[in-house]
Write a protein that holds these residues in place. Structure first.
Motif, PDB file in Angstrom:
ATOM      1  N   THR A   1      25.606  39.172  38.697  1.00 14.19           N
ATOM      2  CA  THR A   1      27.118  39.039  39.127  1.00 14.19           C
ATOM      3  C   THR A   1      27.600  40.579  39.371  1.00 14.19           C
ATOM      4  OG1 THR A   1      27.193  37.269  37.702  1.00 14.19           O
ATOM      5  CG2 THR A   1      29.243  38.646  38.210  1.00 14.19           C
ATOM      6  N   ARG A   2      27.026  41.460  38.673  1.00 15.10           N
ATOM      7  CA  ARG A   2      27.387  43.026  38.798  1.00 15.10           C
ATOM      8  C   ARG A   2      26.904  43.300  39.910  1.00 15.10           C
ATOM      9  NH1 ARG A   2      25.999  46.677  33.915  1.00 15.10           N
ATOM     10  NH2 ARG A   2      25.617  48.299  35.207  1.00 15.10           N
ATOM     11  N   LEU A   3      25.713  43.071  40.861  1.00 15.52           N
ATOM     12  CA  LEU A   3      25.223  43.362  41.997  1.00 15.52           C
ATOM     13  C   LEU A   3      26.121  42.779  43.031  1.00 15.52           C
ATOM     14  CD1 LEU A   3      22.954  44.946  43.682  1.00 15.52           C
ATOM     15  CD2 LEU A   3      21.475  42.781  43.469  1.00 15.52           C
ATOM     16  N   THR A   4      26.365  41.717  42.800  1.00 14.06           N
ATOM     17  CA  THR A   4      27.188  40.896  43.824  1.00 14.06           C
ATOM     18  C   THR A   4      28.753  41.573  44.086  1.00 14.06           C
ATOM     19  OG1 THR A   4      26.357  38.696  43.173  1.00 14.06           O
ATOM     20  CG2 THR A   4      28.011  38.649  44.742  1.00 14.06           C
ATOM     21  N   SER A   5      29.255  41.992  43.025  1.00 17.79           N
ATOM     22  CA  SER A   5      30.576  42.831  42.932  1.00 17.79           C
ATOM     23  C   SER A   5      30.299  43.996  43.602  1.00 17.79           C
ATOM     24  CB  SER A   5      30.648  43.026  41.300  1.00 17.79           C
ATOM     25  OG  SER A   5      32.065  43.624  41.579  1.00 17.79           O
ATOM     26  N   LYS A   6      29.220  44.603  43.266  1.00 18.77           N
ATOM     27  CA  LYS A   6      29.033  46.268  44.158  1.00 18.77           C
ATOM     28  C   LYS A   6      28.774  46.005  45.364  1.00 18.77           C
ATOM     29  CE  LYS A   6      28.778  49.030  40.760  1.00 18.77           C
ATOM     30  NZ  LYS A   6      29.661  50.021  40.372  1.00 18.77           N
ATOM     31  N   ILE A   7      28.121  44.967  45.960  1.00 10.69           N
ATOM     32  CA  ILE A   7      28.040  44.567  47.465  1.00 10.69           C
ATOM     33  C   ILE A   7      29.381  44.350  48.052  1.00 10.69           C
ATOM     34  CG2 ILE A   7      27.139  43.061  49.061  1.00 10.69           C
ATOM     35  CD1 ILE A   7      24.442  42.955  47.174  1.00 10.69           C
ATOM     36  N   SER A   8      30.236  43.501  47.189  1.00 12.38           N
ATOM     37  CA  SER A   8      31.561  43.066  47.567  1.00 12.38           C
ATOM     38  C   SER A   8      32.442  44.494  47.975  1.00 12.38           C
ATOM     39  CB  SER A   8      32.109  42.216  47.064  1.00 12.38           C
ATOM     40  OG  SER A   8      31.619  40.880  46.926  1.00 12.38           O
ATOM     41  N   GLU A   9      32.189  45.225  46.954  1.00 17.88           N
ATOM     42  CA  GLU A   9      33.089  46.697  47.157  1.00 17.88           C
ATOM     43  C   GLU A   9      32.305  47.324  48.377  1.00 17.88           C
ATOM     44  OE1 GLU A   9      32.888  48.869  43.521  1.00 17.88           O
ATOM     45  OE2 GLU A   9      33.578  46.898  42.194  1.00 17.88           O
ATOM     46  N   ALA A  10      31.265  47.322  48.210  1.00 16.05           N
ATOM     47  CA  ALA A  10      30.648  48.269  49.544  1.00 16.05           C
ATOM     48  C   ALA A  10      31.038  47.762  50.835  1.00 16.05           C
ATOM     49  CB  ALA A  10      29.165  48.247  49.453  1.00 16.05           C
ATOM     50  N   LYS A  11      31.141  46.223  50.977  1.00 16.10           N
ATOM     51  CA  LYS A  11      31.311  45.885  52.203  1.00 16.10           C
ATOM     52  C   LYS A  11      33.029  46.018  52.651  1.00 16.10           C
ATOM     53  CE  LYS A  11      28.291  41.871  52.570  1.00 16.10           C
ATOM     54  NZ  LYS A  11      28.094  40.356  52.401  1.00 16.10           N
ATOM     55  N   LEU A  12      33.827  45.972  51.504  1.00 17.03           N
ATOM     56  CA  LEU A  12      35.260  46.186  51.602  1.00 17.03           C
ATOM     57  C   LEU A  12      35.338  47.694  52.016  1.00 17.03           C
ATOM     58  CD1 LEU A  12      38.078  45.391  51.509  1.00 17.03           C
ATOM     59  CD2 LEU A  12      38.256  45.956  48.893  1.00 17.03           C
ATOM     60  N   SER A  13      34.741  48.437  51.420  1.00 23.24           N
ATOM     61  CA  SER A  13      34.710  49.871  51.571  1.00 23.24           C
ATOM     62  C   SER A  13      34.696  50.403  53.101  1.00 23.24           C
ATOM     63  CB  SER A  13      34.042  50.842  50.654  1.00 23.24           C
ATOM     64  OG  SER A  13      34.144  52.174  51.030  1.00 23.24           O
ATOM     65  N   LEU A  14      33.403  49.601  53.457  1.00 25.55           N
ATOM     66  CA  LEU A  14      32.924  49.951  55.058  1.00 25.55           C
ATOM     67  C   LEU A  14      33.830  49.237  56.084  1.00 25.55           C
ATOM     68  CD1 LEU A  14      30.658  50.600  57.000  1.00 25.55           C
ATOM     69  CD2 LEU A  14      29.673  48.244  56.556  1.00 25.55           C
ATOM     70  N   GLU A  15      34.714  48.356  55.825  1.00 27.78           N
ATOM     71  CA  GLU A  15      35.746  47.819  56.233  1.00 27.78           C
ATOM     72  C   GLU A  15      36.771  48.547  56.606  1.00 27.78           C
ATOM     73  OE1 GLU A  15      35.557  44.989  58.549  1.00 27.78           O
ATOM     74  OE2 GLU A  15      33.579  45.005  57.898  1.00 27.78           O
ATOM     75  N   ASN A  16      37.227  49.187  55.345  1.00 24.79           N
ATOM     76  CA  ASN A  16      38.306  50.300  55.288  1.00 24.79           C
ATOM     77  C   ASN A  16      38.063  51.406  56.240  1.00 24.79           C
ATOM     78  OD1 ASN A  16      39.993  48.760  53.883  1.00 24.79           O
ATOM     79  ND2 ASN A  16      39.321  49.663  51.931  1.00 24.79           N
ATOM     80  N   THR A  17      36.751  51.867  56.121  1.00 22.19           N
ATOM     81  CA  THR A  17      36.216  52.955  56.729  1.00 22.19           C
ATOM     82  C   THR A  17      36.375  52.669  58.395  1.00 22.19           C
ATOM     83  OG1 THR A  17      34.871  53.710  54.899  1.00 22.19           O
ATOM     84  CG2 THR A  17      34.328  54.750  57.138  1.00 22.19           C
ATOM     85  N   LYS A  18      35.826  51.380  58.771  1.00 21.53           N
ATOM     86  CA  LYS A  18      35.778  51.242  60.005  1.00 21.53           C
ATOM     87  C   LYS A  18      37.267  51.284  60.676  1.00 21.53           C
ATOM     88  CE  LYS A  18      31.723  48.355  60.190  1.00 21.53           C
ATOM     89  NZ  LYS A  18      31.191  46.776  60.467  1.00 21.53           N
ATOM     90  N   ARG A  19      38.193  50.539  59.867  1.00 24.37           N
ATOM     91  CA  ARG A  19      39.602  50.679  60.306  1.00 24.37           C
ATOM     92  C   ARG A  19      40.133  52.186  60.475  1.00 24.37           C
ATOM     93  NH1 ARG A  19      40.024  46.212  57.017  1.00 24.37           N
ATOM     94  NH2 ARG A  19      40.676  46.992  55.377  1.00 24.37           N
TER      95      ARG A  19
END
Length: 162
Positions: A2-20
Motif C-alpha cells: 500500500t505504501r509503494l502504491t501511494s508513493k507511485i501515485s504521488e510520483a505520478k501526480l508530481s510528474l503531471e504537475n511538472t508537465k503542466r
C-alpha cells in the motif's frame, strides 16, 4: 504494498504537475518571443527618431567623458518615460549610476535609465510607448538622468538615436 502504491501515485501526480508547469513556461516563452519580434520591427523602424526620455539639455561631466550614454539635465522628480514599448528586464541599484531600470525592446536592443529618484515599474512589466517608468534624481554632477542604448550587449550612440 500500500505504501509503494501511494508513493507511485504521488510520483505520478508530481510528474503531471511538472508537465503542466513546463507547458506554462513554454507558452509564456512563446508569447514573449512573439512580443519581442513585434517590438524588434518597431524599434528598427524608429532608428534616429526616438524622443528623449525627458525634456532637458544634454551635458557631459568632465569626469565622465568616456562613459557610454548621454546625460540629460532635469529637475529632480521629473517623470522619465521609456523611449519605446518594451519589457522591464531589471530594476536595480548600480554603483556610480544609482537606481537603474533596464528595458528590452527586441532585436537585442536594450535601453537603460539611471540616476532615478523613484521607480514606478518592476521586472517583467510590459511597457507602452512613452510610459512613465520613474522620476529623475540627483547625482554628484547635479539633477539629471543618465540614458544608454545597447544592441547585442554593446553600447550604441544614444544621442544619434534621439
Amino acid at each position: 504494498k500500500t505504501r509503494l502504491t501511494s508513493k507511485i501515485s504521488e510520483a505520478k501526480l508530481s510528474l503531471e504537475n511538472t508537465k503542466r508547469m513546463i507547458a506554462n513556461i513554454i507558452e509564456t516563452m512563446m508569447k514573449t518571443q512573439k512580443r519581442l519580434k513585434e517590438l524588434e520591427k518597431q524599434y528598427g523602424e524608429l532608428k534616429g527618431k526616438l524622443q528623449k526620455p525627458l525634456e532637458g539639455e544634454f551635458f557631459v561631466p568632465d569626469e565622465l567623458a568616456n562613459m557610454d550614454g548621454v546625460y540629460i539635465k532635469a529637475k529632480q522628480g521629473t517623470p522619465v518615460k521609456v523611449v519605446k514599448a518594451g519589457e522591464v528586464l531589471a530594476v536595480q541599484s548600480i554603483r556610480g549610476l544609482g537606481t537603474t531600470v533596464m528595458v528590452g525592446h527586441g532585436g537585442n536592443y536594450n535601453t537603460v535609465y539611471s540616476n532615478l529618484s523613484s521607480v514606478d515599474v518592476k521586472k517583467g512589466d510590459a511597457l507602452k510607448d512613452r510610459q512613465v517608468i520613474g522620476k529623475s534624481g540627483v547625482s554628484p554632477y547635479g539633477e539629471m538622468l543618465h540614458f544608454s542604448i545597447f544592441q547585442n550587449g554593446s553600447p550604441v550612440n544614444a544621442r544619434s538615436r534621439l
